[in-house]
Scaffold this active site. Sequence first.
Site, PDB file in Angstrom:
ATOM      1  CG  ASP A  92      -2.258   0.732   0.842  1.00  0.00           C
ATOM      2  OD1 ASP A  92      -2.227   1.961   0.650  1.00  0.00           O
ATOM      3  OD2 ASP A  92      -3.302   0.053   0.742  1.00  0.00           O
ATOM      4  CD  GLN A  93       2.573   5.015  -3.703  1.00  0.00           C
ATOM      5  OE1 GLN A  93       1.665   5.299  -4.480  1.00  0.00           O
ATOM      6  NE2 GLN A  93       3.805   4.760  -4.107  1.00  0.00           N
TER       7      GLN A  93
END
Length: 215
Positions: A92-93
């Site tokens: 994820d970011q």
Amino acid sequence: MIDSSTGEYEVLTPPCFSLVLASGSSARQALLRDSGIAFTVRTQAIDESLHKEEGRQAGESAASVALRLAAAKAQVVSREADQHNAFVIGADQMLSCEGEWFDKPDSRQSARAQLCRLRGKTHFLHSAVVLCRRGEVVWSHVEEPNLEMRDFSDAFLDAYLEAEGEACLASVGAYRLEGPGIQLFSRIEGEYSAILGLPLLSLFEVLRSQGVLPG
């Protein structure tokens, strides 16, 4: 490696090993596929807004929340009965700029507003990746590339958004470095794959240490 007879990428991972990507991101899938990695995709929905709010309440950093999200996605897939012998990759970011967290824009108007707020500033992409097996996180890592947007004109911004269309809504930054979004920047520091959402170099290192990839 490319097979010269077919022009296709040769898979370099052992065929007996099960590697699962717990992400529906086309960019992450392309990064793995183009690197010659054999994998399957398996996703399960999680309540991202709940995890983010819990992180805020706990005073966590954007990097910690990115790890929280990546782990949640990988663990829910890794706990499925038919995935117990697989290594599951979660990623994820988060994007932060001057202490503010940004989410994916939900409209062309919100993408424009977000890019106006990032214009002329340096922001950070907190790109988290975890490796799970049998529901447990066995490794985690965060890369934090920093990107400086140039002070582009309103006319350029409007032309960019028109050219990108709905594609600008697919990433947290409202841009694709592999597309016209590269023109928004004056300086970029960090691993390219991490900017796209999956830090490959560190991931491949741990997969080699686990015997998943050949040394």
